[in-house]
Design an enzyme around this catalytic site. Structure first.
Site, PDB file in Angstrom:
ATOM      1  N   LYS A  78       0.823  -1.189   0.000  1.00 22.79           N
ATOM      2  CA  LYS A  78       0.000   0.000   0.000  1.00 22.79           C
ATOM      3  C   LYS A  78       0.873   1.261   0.000  1.00 22.79           C
ATOM      4  CE  LYS A  78      -3.076  -2.418   3.170  1.00 22.79           C
ATOM      5  NZ  LYS A  78      -3.407  -2.507   4.590  1.00 22.79           N
ATOM      6  N   GLU A 101       7.194   2.123  -6.749  1.00 19.68           N
ATOM      7  CA  GLU A 101       7.486   1.625  -5.401  1.00 19.68           C
ATOM      8  C   GLU A 101       7.732   2.805  -4.469  1.00 19.68           C
ATOM      9  OE1 GLU A 101       7.152  -0.299  -3.153  1.00 19.68           O
ATOM     10  OE2 GLU A 101       8.691  -1.842  -3.002  1.00 19.68           O
ATOM     11  N   ASP A 102       7.414   2.609  -3.183  1.00 23.00           N
ATOM     12  CA  ASP A 102       7.653   3.681  -2.215  1.00 23.00           C
ATOM     13  C   ASP A 102       9.128   3.808  -1.856  1.00 23.00           C
ATOM     14  OD1 ASP A 102       7.694   1.236  -0.879  1.00 23.00           O
ATOM     15  OD2 ASP A 102       6.211   1.785   0.633  1.00 23.00           O
ATOM     16  N   ASP A 121      14.877  -0.856  -0.045  1.00 23.81           N
ATOM     17  CA  ASP A 121      15.670  -1.059   1.164  1.00 23.81           C
ATOM     18  C   ASP A 121      16.727  -2.127   0.854  1.00 23.81           C
ATOM     19  OD1 ASP A 121      16.313  -0.882   3.893  1.00 23.81           O
ATOM     20  OD2 ASP A 121      14.791  -2.311   4.489  1.00 23.81           O
ATOM     21  N   PHE A 152      14.270   4.239   9.706  1.00 23.49           N
ATOM     22  CA  PHE A 152      12.932   3.777   9.340  1.00 23.49           C
ATOM     23  C   PHE A 152      12.022   4.987   9.175  1.00 23.49           C
ATOM     24  CE2 PHE A 152       8.753   1.970   9.866  1.00 23.49           C
ATOM     25  CZ  PHE A 152       8.865   0.821   9.102  1.00 23.49           C
ATOM     26  N   VAL A 153      11.451   5.137   7.993  1.00 28.89           N
ATOM     27  CA  VAL A 153      10.659   6.334   7.724  1.00 28.89           C
ATOM     28  C   VAL A 153       9.172   5.995   7.588  1.00 28.89           C
ATOM     29  CG1 VAL A 153      12.490   7.743   6.693  1.00 28.89           C
ATOM     30  CG2 VAL A 153      11.239   6.160   5.244  1.00 28.89           C
ATOM     31  N   ARG A 206       0.505   6.570   7.709  1.00 26.29           N
ATOM     32  CA  ARG A 206       0.539   6.750   6.248  1.00 26.29           C
ATOM     33  C   ARG A 206       0.045   8.139   5.859  1.00 26.29           C
ATOM     34  NH1 ARG A 206       1.362   1.672   3.901  1.00 26.29           N
ATOM     35  NH2 ARG A 206       0.382  -0.082   4.939  1.00 26.29           N
TER      36      ARG A 206
HETATM   37  P1  5GP Z   1      13.175  -4.616   0.762  1.00 27.27           P
HETATM   38  O1  5GP Z   1      12.776  -5.964   0.232  1.00 27.27           O
HETATM   39  O2  5GP Z   1      13.785  -3.698  -0.258  1.00 27.27           O
HETATM   40  O3  5GP Z   1      14.046  -4.757   1.986  1.00 27.27           O
HETATM   41  O4  5GP Z   1      11.853  -4.016   1.345  1.00 27.27           O
HETATM   42  C1  5GP Z   1      11.078  -3.099   0.682  1.00 27.27           C
HETATM   43  C2  5GP Z   1       9.804  -2.855   1.458  1.00 27.27           C
HETATM   44  O5  5GP Z   1      10.052  -2.785   2.874  1.00 27.27           O
HETATM   45  C3  5GP Z   1       9.238  -1.514   1.067  1.00 27.27           C
HETATM   46  O6  5GP Z   1       8.365  -1.625  -0.028  1.00 27.27           O
HETATM   47  C4  5GP Z   1       8.516  -1.102   2.331  1.00 27.27           C
HETATM   48  O7  5GP Z   1       7.239  -1.689   2.350  1.00 27.27           O
HETATM   49  C5  5GP Z   1       9.338  -1.727   3.452  1.00 27.27           C
HETATM   50  N1  5GP Z   1      10.286  -0.737   3.993  1.00 27.27           N
HETATM   51  C6  5GP Z   1      11.623  -0.703   3.831  1.00 27.27           C
HETATM   52  N2  5GP Z   1      12.173   0.348   4.469  1.00 27.27           N
HETATM   53  C7  5GP Z   1      11.135   1.003   5.045  1.00 27.27           C
HETATM   54  C8  5GP Z   1      11.045   2.201   5.848  1.00 27.27           C
HETATM   55  O8  5GP Z   1      12.007   2.895   6.180  1.00 27.27           O
HETATM   56  N3  5GP Z   1       9.791   2.565   6.230  1.00 27.27           N
HETATM   57  C9  5GP Z   1       8.684   1.836   5.919  1.00 27.27           C
HETATM   58  N4  5GP Z   1       7.520   2.290   6.350  1.00 27.27           N
HETATM   59  N5  5GP Z   1       8.726   0.717   5.160  1.00 27.27           N
HETATM   60  C10 5GP Z   1       9.947   0.308   4.738  1.00 27.27           C
END
Ligand code: 5GP
Length: 205
Positions: free
Chosen positions: A67, A123-124, A127, A176-177, A189
């Protein structure tokens, strides 16, 4: 008279304190990755203009990852001067501690086929890169004529799996944002800024 931004800050800080957290906002911090309520939206519209130039004359199919990317999508979408269509996909990533394992479950699949289309994944935040890497390969196997990624935020220091993100809004350090669509346990959100959560022990990472 307090500005709209001030009143949002006060409201959000109170909500966060009820939860044992303090939301740290842009105002007065001097930290480059805290965006103001308009910075993320402005960057989204700048990126929309760039994407519009790159795909000029070609229909573009956007895939929003639910989301967290929904607010970014809505700002980006309105900046695209193209023949645009939109679809949504929802995933849940299995985590070990705060790291995703790369095992991804599709909880809502796309409604439309991708074959022969120019597709852009929205994508938001990137990470570790594990989730996007999995999704990119999955969607690539469905036969789009091109496939690229746009992400509002990138935490390059956390990367485990390389991902080719074509358009990046802001690079941020490892924190963590929340806000502008991003959640912590489904909360925050709605915050207009991208913020970090702070506990008495320090910033949450
Ligand atoms: P990845 O597989 O790249 O580690 O994870 C990506 C997903 O983890 C993002 O789409 C998001 O949902 C979540 N995520 C990663 N870092 C953050 C963060 O700093 N804040 C939040 N709210 N979600 C994060």
């Amino acid at each position: 008279m307090p500005s709209v931004a001030d009143s949002f800050t006060a409201r959000a800080a109170k909500a966060a304190l009820d939860d044992g957290f303090v939301v740290v906002f842009a105002a007065g911090t001097g930290n480059p990755f805290f965006t103001t309520d308009t910075a993320a939206a402005l960057r989204a519209s700048e990126m929309g203009a760039e994407i519009g130039r790159d795909y000029q004359g070609r229909p573009l199919h956007l895939i929003c990852i639910l989301k967290g990317a929904c607010i970014f999508l809505s700002d980006l979408l309105r900046a695209l001067d193209l023949d645009v269509s939109v679809d949504f996909i929802a995933v849940s990533s299995y985590k070990k501690g705060s790291n995703s394992t790369g095992e991804v479950q599709i909880t809502k699949d796309l409604d439309q086929p991708l074959e022969g289309r120019d597709v852009l994944i929205v994508e938001d935040i990137v990470d570790t890169g594990l989730t996007l890497n999995y999704l990119f390969n999955l969607l690539a196997s469905r036969g789009p004529s091109s496939l690229a990624i746009v992400a509002l935020l990138d935490k390059p220091s956390r990367r485990i799996q390389p991902v080719a993100v074509r358009y990046i809004g802001f690079e941020i350090p490892n924190a963590f944002v929340v806000g502008y669509g991003l959640d912590y346990g489904e909360r925050y959100r709605h915050l207009p800024d991208v913020c970090v959560l702070e506990t008495p022990e320090g910033v949450l990472v």
